[in-house]
Design an enzyme around this catalytic site. Sequence first.
Site, PDB file in Angstrom:
ATOM      1  N   GLY A 409       0.829  -1.197   0.000  1.00 33.81           N
ATOM      2  CA  GLY A 409       0.000   0.000   0.000  1.00 33.81           C
ATOM      3  C   GLY A 409       0.866   1.250   0.000  1.00 33.81           C
ATOM      4  O   GLY A 409       1.985   1.272  -0.533  1.00 33.81           O
ATOM      5  N   SER A 410       0.360   2.277   0.631  1.00 33.55           N
ATOM      6  CA  SER A 410       1.051   3.578   0.597  1.00 33.55           C
ATOM      7  C   SER A 410       2.357   3.611   1.374  1.00 33.55           C
ATOM      8  O   SER A 410       3.104   4.600   1.278  1.00 33.55           O
ATOM      9  CB  SER A 410       0.116   4.673   1.127  1.00 33.55           C
ATOM     10  OG  SER A 410      -0.960   4.885   0.237  1.00 33.55           O
ATOM     11  N   THR A 411       2.650   2.583   2.143  1.00 31.93           N
ATOM     12  CA  THR A 411       3.937   2.587   2.858  1.00 31.93           C
ATOM     13  C   THR A 411       5.106   2.543   1.885  1.00 31.93           C
ATOM     14  O   THR A 411       6.228   2.923   2.242  1.00 31.93           O
ATOM     15  CB  THR A 411       4.040   1.397   3.835  1.00 31.93           C
ATOM     16  OG1 THR A 411       3.913   0.168   3.101  1.00 31.93           O
ATOM     17  CG2 THR A 411       2.957   1.470   4.902  1.00 31.93           C
TER      18      THR A 411
END
Length: 666
Positions: A409-411
């Site tokens: 994801g956005s990590t």
Amino acid sequence: MKKNIIIALACLLFLIGCQKEEEANPYNKLNDYIQLWGNSDYTSMYENYLTTTSKERFTFEEFGERYEKLYADLQVDNLKITIQDENIVWEELEELSIPVSIQFDTLAGNIEYSVDVPLKKEVVDEEEEDWFIEWDTHFILPQLSTGDRVRIGTFKGVRGEILDSEGNTLAENGEVFEIGIVPGNFSSESLSKVASLTSLSEEFIENEYSQSWVQPDHFVPIRKYSLSDEQIVRELETIPGVSVRMASSRIYPYGESLAHLIGYIRPITAEELEKYADKQYGASDWIGKRGLEQLLEDRLRPIDGKSIYYEKEDGSTVEIARTEAKNGETVQITINGNLQQSLYETLKGEKGTAAIVEPETGKVRSLISLPSFDPNEYVFNLSPGLDISLSNDEDLPLLNRFHASYSPGSTIKLLTSMIALNNDIIDPAEKVEITEKQWQKDNSWGNYKVTRVDSSIHSVDLKDAIVLSDNIYFAQLGLKIGTDVFVDGLRKAGFGEALPFKYYLTPPQISNSNSISSEIALADTAYGQGEILLPLLHLANIYSGIVNDGNMMKPLLFEEEDSEIWTELTSEEHAKQLQQYLRQVVTEGTAKKANLESKAIAGKTGTAEIKREQGTVGTENGIFVSYDQQQPNFVTAILIEGVEDKGGSGYVVEKANHFYRSLNND
């Protein structure tokens, strides 16, 4: 001419006589006998080489069958028989003894001894003589007498323990209650009550005490209980025919919290006995079945001691060989049991995984998979129903989720930022105008568009993009970086190879083909979607590299390992800049729920949507990777599955909040 023929015949008869006399040589006879002995040809030894008196004293069963049985039972190998004196003058003798040394390996070690082998001349085929061996039982084993019973003694070794980083036991050997049935005192009316209390099936219990070897007064074990379960044990003890005794057992003090990492042991199966025949397991041995119990089997496994001894007719014993038991090795791992327990209790009831890494050393302090199971039950409860029940559980408690790979994801946006900074592709202070909620590069993308979560800010720099987790900013940044540079940056962070970790984890991937084949795929990957996958521990390790001023350490599981830099992710300058942004994610951005007064938590949220195609609704995995900037001694990564109805990644941030508070008892 006739005279010449007679002379030739005389010479031939003389030569034949000489040859026969030469054959009747005790050394030749003994050498042939030794060769048959080495080839286990006991029939030829008995029929053709023993004296008449030996055959009268011993039947073939007492000779050949005893050889065969004893050598098999004692696992005799590398038999070596040597004549010690080859210079005895025998020509004028009717009988003599030749000293022989005998040595071989057994299950209890090497046995070496000497015997004098008596040989006697006996008449065969009219007047022809040959040498024969006067056999006795002490040829088989040293000083073995006819009435001796050969016994094998076993001395059990102790399985090695597994310790955490502070010396706490994670897998230990201790005392437990063992519940058993004494069939002679047990009635069928009690069967259902015992089954109910023990959670065992009536069929399993009945099968156990109905085995052919069981006598009415035998104790037939059916399951074990820890000492903390005394109440149920005492209730079982009141049932007629149920007995309780103390027993030694493998115990897992941290139970469910460490089940997937530590694993458990179970009795060895017939298939495993055959598979590991070269390792000399016994039918009653236990073996590691999963986790570190399996991975470290060769180190943890004890080697039983053995003795070979005679039981004399008067009841006395004489030992002839012995090897001492060898305990298994104690292994210390980097996991902190109390930290593991705290994190597990915070996340209990969820589906997902979590990891904690020490940035400066790479030591892994926690590895969690949820939901879990109690490994003690696999040791205490040998009913096949246990495994069937857990295997059929829809929550999949036996699935090791920290072994699996997930979408970050956005990590991943932190890694995209780092690649751009490393290659001087962006000025972090430069503002990018993003006015729309959805964006695509051009019409060549068809219906595919990237959607922003927060469209309230139109002028965005790198700090803003990380703090607000701006998908469009990072999709555009990915295109600006370009495929080759971006892929090189991912590979520098360990993508495309297995994590150098002593516990095997699913290798990370850039995509299903391990390459990026289109602009859409590049944009997707840069902001955390696409087909990029990695184990959560790897993600925690990447963030640890940023926290450790750019140096990503090799992840360590064993305290005996030395810390070493795995790769230099970025410069110290860039690392400190990204650290600042991670703090602002908590103070200003998507992780405000982690902003504690007692700590300076920094981190990055991520939501990975699992769906078949754009425009549809899927499930969501929430992720939060964080650390305390005041005490940056560990990075915590948490992933929870199915957060779409719980508040997305914000739900994971709340869990992290609870975890950090638990460390200070806030």
